[in-house]
Scaffold this motif. Structure first.
Motif, PDB file in Angstrom:
ATOM      1  N   THR A 508       0.795  -1.229  -0.195  1.00 30.57           N
ATOM      2  CA  THR A 508      -0.048   0.312  -0.013  1.00 30.57           C
ATOM      3  C   THR A 508       1.056   1.111  -0.030  1.00 30.57           C
ATOM      4  O   THR A 508       0.670   1.907  -0.673  1.00 30.57           O
ATOM      5  CB  THR A 508      -0.544   0.190   1.687  1.00 30.57           C
ATOM      6  OG1 THR A 508      -1.379  -1.638   1.839  1.00 30.57           O
ATOM      7  CG2 THR A 508      -2.233   1.117   1.529  1.00 30.57           C
ATOM      8  N   MET A 512       1.048   4.227  -2.620  1.00 31.17           N
ATOM      9  CA  MET A 512       1.228   5.654  -2.985  1.00 31.17           C
ATOM     10  C   MET A 512       2.390   6.585  -3.428  1.00 31.17           C
ATOM     11  O   MET A 512       2.075   7.488  -4.288  1.00 31.17           O
ATOM     12  CB  MET A 512       1.066   5.635  -1.232  1.00 31.17           C
ATOM     13  CG  MET A 512       0.022   6.096  -0.094  1.00 31.17           C
ATOM     14  SD  MET A 512      -1.605   6.161  -1.111  1.00 31.17           S
ATOM     15  CE  MET A 512      -2.945   5.251  -1.350  1.00 31.17           C
ATOM     16  N   LEU A 525      -7.879   3.532  -7.219  1.00 33.89           N
ATOM     17  CA  LEU A 525      -8.121   3.414  -6.456  1.00 33.89           C
ATOM     18  C   LEU A 525      -8.482   1.598  -6.798  1.00 33.89           C
ATOM     19  O   LEU A 525      -8.681   0.688  -6.056  1.00 33.89           O
ATOM     20  CB  LEU A 525      -9.777   3.839  -6.309  1.00 33.89           C
ATOM     21  CG  LEU A 525      -9.692   5.172  -6.151  1.00 33.89           C
ATOM     22  CD1 LEU A 525     -10.990   5.983  -6.229  1.00 33.89           C
ATOM     23  CD2 LEU A 525      -9.798   5.258  -4.479  1.00 33.89           C
ATOM     24  N   LEU A 528      -5.431   0.159  -5.242  1.00 32.60           N
ATOM     25  CA  LEU A 528      -5.769  -0.167  -4.144  1.00 32.60           C
ATOM     26  C   LEU A 528      -6.648  -1.469  -3.309  1.00 32.60           C
ATOM     27  O   LEU A 528      -6.895  -1.767  -2.418  1.00 32.60           O
ATOM     28  CB  LEU A 528      -6.446   1.095  -3.824  1.00 32.60           C
ATOM     29  CG  LEU A 528      -6.051   1.500  -2.414  1.00 32.60           C
ATOM     30  CD1 LEU A 528      -5.175   1.204  -1.038  1.00 32.60           C
ATOM     31  CD2 LEU A 528      -6.656   3.155  -1.591  1.00 32.60           C
TER      32      LEU A 528
ATOM     33  N   THR B 102      -4.980   5.135   5.697  1.00 28.71           N
ATOM     34  CA  THR B 102      -5.504   4.804   3.855  1.00 28.71           C
ATOM     35  C   THR B 102      -5.824   5.694   3.012  1.00 28.71           C
ATOM     36  O   THR B 102      -5.446   6.726   2.142  1.00 28.71           O
ATOM     37  CB  THR B 102      -5.339   3.909   3.679  1.00 28.71           C
ATOM     38  OG1 THR B 102      -4.987   2.398   4.675  1.00 28.71           O
ATOM     39  CG2 THR B 102      -5.154   3.456   1.897  1.00 28.71           C
ATOM     40  N   HIS B 105      -3.577   9.289   3.456  1.00 29.54           N
ATOM     41  CA  HIS B 105      -2.589   9.433   1.995  1.00 29.54           C
ATOM     42  C   HIS B 105      -3.659   9.421   0.652  1.00 29.54           C
ATOM     43  O   HIS B 105      -2.517  10.082   0.307  1.00 29.54           O
ATOM     44  CB  HIS B 105      -1.303   8.393   2.683  1.00 29.54           C
ATOM     45  CG  HIS B 105      -0.652   8.557   3.847  1.00 29.54           C
ATOM     46  ND1 HIS B 105      -1.160   8.173   4.912  1.00 29.54           N
ATOM     47  CD2 HIS B 105       0.029   9.520   3.688  1.00 29.54           C
ATOM     48  CE1 HIS B 105      -0.326   9.067   5.650  1.00 29.54           C
ATOM     49  NE2 HIS B 105       0.559   9.919   5.090  1.00 29.54           N
ATOM     50  N   LEU B 106      -3.685   8.686   0.955  1.00 34.63           N
ATOM     51  CA  LEU B 106      -4.445   8.848  -0.865  1.00 34.63           C
ATOM     52  C   LEU B 106      -5.197  10.774  -1.228  1.00 34.63           C
ATOM     53  O   LEU B 106      -4.584  10.435  -2.498  1.00 34.63           O
ATOM     54  CB  LEU B 106      -6.100   8.030  -0.730  1.00 34.63           C
ATOM     55  CG  LEU B 106      -6.557   6.889  -2.161  1.00 34.63           C
ATOM     56  CD1 LEU B 106      -5.639   6.552  -2.826  1.00 34.63           C
ATOM     57  CD2 LEU B 106      -7.709   6.849  -2.559  1.00 34.63           C
ATOM     58  N   VAL B 109      -1.781  12.127  -1.427  1.00 39.71           N
ATOM     59  CA  VAL B 109      -0.973  12.030  -2.320  1.00 39.71           C
ATOM     60  C   VAL B 109      -1.970  12.852  -3.683  1.00 39.71           C
ATOM     61  O   VAL B 109      -0.793  13.490  -4.394  1.00 39.71           O
ATOM     62  CB  VAL B 109      -0.815  11.056  -2.563  1.00 39.71           C
ATOM     63  CG1 VAL B 109      -0.049   9.902  -3.737  1.00 39.71           C
ATOM     64  CG2 VAL B 109       0.065   9.973  -1.451  1.00 39.71           C
TER      65      VAL B 109
END
Lengths: 554, 113
Positions: A508, A512, A525, A528, B102, B105-106, B109
Motif C-alpha cells: 500500500t 502511494m 483505486l 488499492l 490509507t 494518504h490517498l 498524495v
C-alpha cells in the motif's frame, strides 16, 4: 363580349376624335350598347369608357343617369382608381348636371394622400394613381369652374412626388405623368412655378449677372411673370445687401446684375418672388448665391529674426509671382518670419480664405512639411518658424527647403501656389538620423511575440535541500526515542497472515509512491482495492490472533 | 514565580515517566515526530514562501491528520479509558487507525502534485 367591345369602342372613338372627323357614322346597335353600359352594374372603368366614347362620337347621353351610376359605383368600389375614373367621367358630362357630390370626392381623395416627410404627397397605390388624380381633379375643376380644394403646400408636394422619377416603369405611368404635367401647366386655378439658376448660382466680376429660369412644370418659360428679388443678405453676417430688385427678361431668362451692388465675396441668401398671375403656386423661393472674387497678395515680407534680438531683423519684400533672389538662413539661434496680407483684387478689402498654408519642401530628400499661417486681429497673416521648436517635424534634417505659399477658398477664382523663397535650415547635426527613411505608415508593424506565463521564481536548490533534510530529521529522532523506550518487535509471530499483512501494508505504501509519480486516482483505486482487501483480510486474522493471545494472557 | 512553574513542570515530567505505560509512550514519541515535521514545514513556508502552495497544504494537512488519528488511537488504547470504549478493542482501534490513514494518504498524495 360587352367588356371587350366597350373598350374597343372607347379607343376607336378616341382615335377618331383625335383625327378630327366631324361626324362618325355609328350604328344604332353600337349606340345602344354604349348607353346600356351606363348603369350601376358596370365597373367605373366601363362607365368611363362608354361615356368617353359617346362624347367623342358626339352622341347624346343622359348626364343625370351617369351621375347616379357613378355615385353607386363609388360607394361600391371605393378604391382610389375608381374614384379618379369617376372624376374623369364627370368632366365629360354636361355642365348643367348635378356634379356637386362627385366634386366633393376630390377633397376626400386628397385626404387619403400620404405625407412623406413633408416633402412628398402621394397615394400608397403609387405614382400613376397620384398623377392621374391630379389630372382628373384639375380637368373636373376646370369643367365646373370651381377651385379644387388643394392647398398650396399640397400642390407643391404633389409636384415633388409626380416629377420625382426620371424614368418610368411602364408606358401608362409615363402617360399619367405627362397628363399631370399638362394639367398643372394649363388649368384655371393653380400653376406651379419652377425657378432654377442657369448654370451655377454664382457671380463674379467677370460674370456679374445672376440668371434665373422661371418656367411652369412643362419647362415653358413664363414670360408674363415679373421676378423680384425681395431681399438678399450675406449668410455669414446676415446684413442685407439688396432689397426689392427687379429682374429683367432677356432671351427667355431673367437676369439681375448683382455685382452692381458691390457685394463682398461669400455666400448670399436670396428671397425671390414671382408675380404676374394669380394662379402661380410656389412662387416664393429661397436661393443661395455665391460671389467669387480674385485674391491678391500684398506686402509679403520675409525676415530672419535673431532670437535674442540683438541684431535687428532684415526684411525682404517679395512681389507675387516672383521668387526672392537670395535664400534665407535660419539655425537654432534665429527664427524665420513671414508676414503678408490677402486682399480682394478689385476692392482692396482684406480677405481671410479657408486655406492659407506654408509648405516647406526639401528637394533633395523629398520631405514636405506644411504649416498654417494665421491672421491676427488686423487680418495680417503671420508665419514664424523656430527651428529648435519644430525639429521633430523636420526630423532634424538640415538643408535647403523651398517655401511655398498656398491660398485657396471656395469663393476664390484664383487659388495660389507660389514658390516664395528658399530657406536653408540648420539643425543640430547629432540629432539627424543616419539614413533618411520615407515615412511609411502602412507597412507591417513589428511582430509582438507571445509571452508565455513565466514560471514562478523558485528558491535556490540549496535552501530547499536544507529544508527537506530538516523536515525528514524528526524521523531520526523518532527512531532514537523508540529505541530508548524499548520498543521492539519481539512479539512478531511468523504466521502467514502476519507476513501477508506486512507485505500488503508495504505494498500500500509503495502504491502511494507510485500514485504520486505515475498513476491517476482511478488506477490507484483499482490497485488499492486489490491490495487493500488482501491486507484487510490478513490484518483481520493477525489482529484476531493477537487479541486471542492477549485474552489468554489475562 | 518561575520557581513554581519549574517545579510544576518537573513534577509533571516525573509523573509522566512513572505512571504512563510504555505503549502510550511509544505513541507519544510518534506524536512528537509528527508535530516536529509539521512545524518544520510551516517554518519553510514562513521563511521561503508559499510556492508551491498545494504541496505545502497537502504536507501540512497530512501532519495534522496523522496527529489527530494518532491521538485517537492513544485515547482508545489507554486502559484508563476502557469504560468509554467497551465495544472497541485495541486491535479494532489499530485497524481503524490503519484504514483512516490509507484514506488520508490517498487524498494527500492526490493533492501534493
Amino acid at each position: 363580349g360587352k367588356n371587350c367591345s366597350c373598350a374597343w369602342l372607347f379607343w376607336w372613338s378616341v382615335l377618331c376624335s383625335a383625327s378630327q372627323k366631324a361626324t362618325i357614322p355609328v350604328s344604332n346597335d353600337t349606340r345602344d350598347l354604349l348607353l346600356a353600359t351606363v348603369s350601376e352594374d358596370s365597373t367605373a372603368s366601363q362607365i368611363h369608357q362608354s361615356v368617353s366614347a359617346l362624347s367623342a362620337l358626339g352622341l347624346p347621353l343622359a348626364s343625370q343617369e351617369v351621375v347616379s351610376a357613378l355615385k353607386a359605383r363609388i360607394s361600391k368600389e371605393d378604391n382610389v382608381l375608381a374614384i379618379i375614373l369617376a372624376l374623369l367621367t364627370a368632366s365629360r358630362l354636361s355642365q348643367q348636371a348635378e356634379l356637386g357630390d362627385i366634386l366633393e370626392e376630390i377633397e376626400d381623395l386628397a385626404a387619403r394622400l400620404d405625407d412623406l416627410g413633408g416633402v412628398y404627397l402621394q397615394f400608397e397605390e403609387g405614382l400613376e394613381a397620384t398623377a392621374l388624380f391630379v389630372s382628373a381633379a384639375y380637368s373636373l375643376s376646370d369643367h365646373v369652374d370651381m377651385e379644387p380644394p388643394l392647398k398650396e403646400d399640397q400642390v407643391i408636394q404633389l409636384v415633388n412626388s409626380i416629377f420625382s422619377k426620371k424614368s418610368w416603369d411602364s408606358l401608362s405611368e409615363a402617360f399619367s405623368v405627362a397628363s399631370a404635367a399638362a394639367s398643372l401647366s394649363n388649368n384655371h386655378f393653380h400653376v406651379p412655378v419652377i425657378v432654377s439658376a442657369q448654370g451655377p448660382a454664382a457671380v463674379s466680376h467677370s460674370h456679374p449677372f445672376l440668371r434665373l429660369q422661371v418656367t411652369d412644370v412643362l419647362c415653358q418659360p413664363l414670360s408674363s411673370a415679373s421676378v423680384l428679388a425681395e431681399s438678399a443678405s450675406a449668410v455669414s453676417s446676415k446684413s442685407a445687401v439688396l432689397s426689392q430688385a427687379l429682374f429683367t427678361l432677356r432671351d427667355g431668362v431673367f437676369e439681375l446684375n448683382f455685382m452692381a451692388s458691390q457685394p463682398a465675396s461669400g455666400y448670399y441668401q436670396f428671397s425671390v418672388a414671382i408675380a404676374g398671375d394669380s394662379r402661380f403656386v410656389a412662387n416664393h423661393v429661397e436661393l443661395k448665391v455665391k460671389v467669387s472674387t480674385r485674391v491678391a497678395i500684398n506686402n509679403m515680407d520675409l525676415s530672419v529674426v535673431d532670437k535674442d534680438q540683438s541684431i535687428g531683423p532684415k526684411t525682404t519684400r517679395v512681389e507675387y509671382p516672383t521668387k526672392a533672389k537670395a535664400s534665407f538662413m535660419a539655425d537654432g539661434h534665429q527664427n524665420f518670419a513671414m508676414t503678408f496680407q490677402l486682399v480682394d483684387e478689385t476692392t482692396g478689402v482684406e480677405l481671410t480664405p479657408h486655406q492659407t498654408f506654408v509648405r516647406l519642401h526639401n528637394q533633395k530628400t523629398g520631405q514636405e512639411v506644411v504649416f498654417v499661417a494665421e491672421p491676427d486681429s488686423k487680418n495680417l497673416y503671420k508665419f514664424e518658424l523656430d527651428t529648435a521648436e519644430r525639429k521633430t517635424e523636420f526630423d532634424s534634417i538640415s538643408g535647403t527647403y523651398a517655401l511655398y505659399l498656398m491660398v485657396g477658398d471656395a469663393t476664390l477664382e484664383n487659388p495660389i501656389l507660389w514658390n516664395v523663397a528658399d530657406v536653408v535650415l540648420k539643425f543640430l547635426d547629432e540629432e539627424a538620423p543616419g539614413t533618411i527613411q520615407a515615412k511609411t505608415l502602412y507597412v507591417p508593424k513589428p511582430e509582438i511575440p507571445h509571452l508565455f506565463r513565466e514560471p514562478e521564481k523558485k528558491p535556490p536548490t540549496a535552501v530547499s535541500n536544507t529544508f527537506t533534510a530538516l523536515v525528514l530529521s524528526p524521523f531520526l529522532l523518532l527512531l532514537i526515542l523508540w529505541f530508548k523506550l524499548g520498543a521492539n518487535i519481539s512479539n512478531f509471530t511468523l504466521s502467514p497472515s502476519t507476513i501477508l499483512f506486512h507485505i500488503g501494508h508495504a505494498a500500500t505504501l509503495g502504491l502511494m509512491y507510485v500514485y504520486w509519480t505515475h498513476l491517476n486516482m482511478f488506477q490507484t483505486l483499482k490497485y488499492l482495492a486489490i491490495i487493500g482487501s488482501l491486507t484487510f483480510l490478513a490484518g483481520n486474522r493477525m489482529l484476531a490472533q493477537k487479541a486471542v493471545k492477549r485474552y489468554k494472557k489475562i | 514565580m518561575s520557581n513554581s512553574v519549574f517545579s510544576v513542570i518537573s513534577r509533571f515530567v516525573e509523573e509522566y515517566r512513572s505512571s504512563t505505560p510504555n505503549k502510550l509512550k511509544v505513541i507519544d514519541a510518534y506524536l512528537l515526530y509528527i508535530l516536529l515535521t509539521g512545524v518544520f514545514q510551516f517554518l519553510y513556508c514562513v521563511l521561503v514562501g508559499t510556492f508551491p502552495f498545494n504541496s505545502f497544504l497537502s504536507g501540512f494537512i497530512s501532519c495534522v491528520g496523522s496527529f489527530i488519528l494518532a491521538v485517537c488511537l492513544r485515547i482508545q488504547i489507554n486502559p484508563q479509558n476502557k469504560r468509554d470504549f467497551l465495544t472497541v478493542s485495541p486491535e479494532r482501534a489499530f485497524a481503524d487507525f490503519l484504514f483512516a490513514h490509507t484514506v488520508l494518504h490517498l487524498v494527500v498524495v492526490n493533492f501534493v502534485g
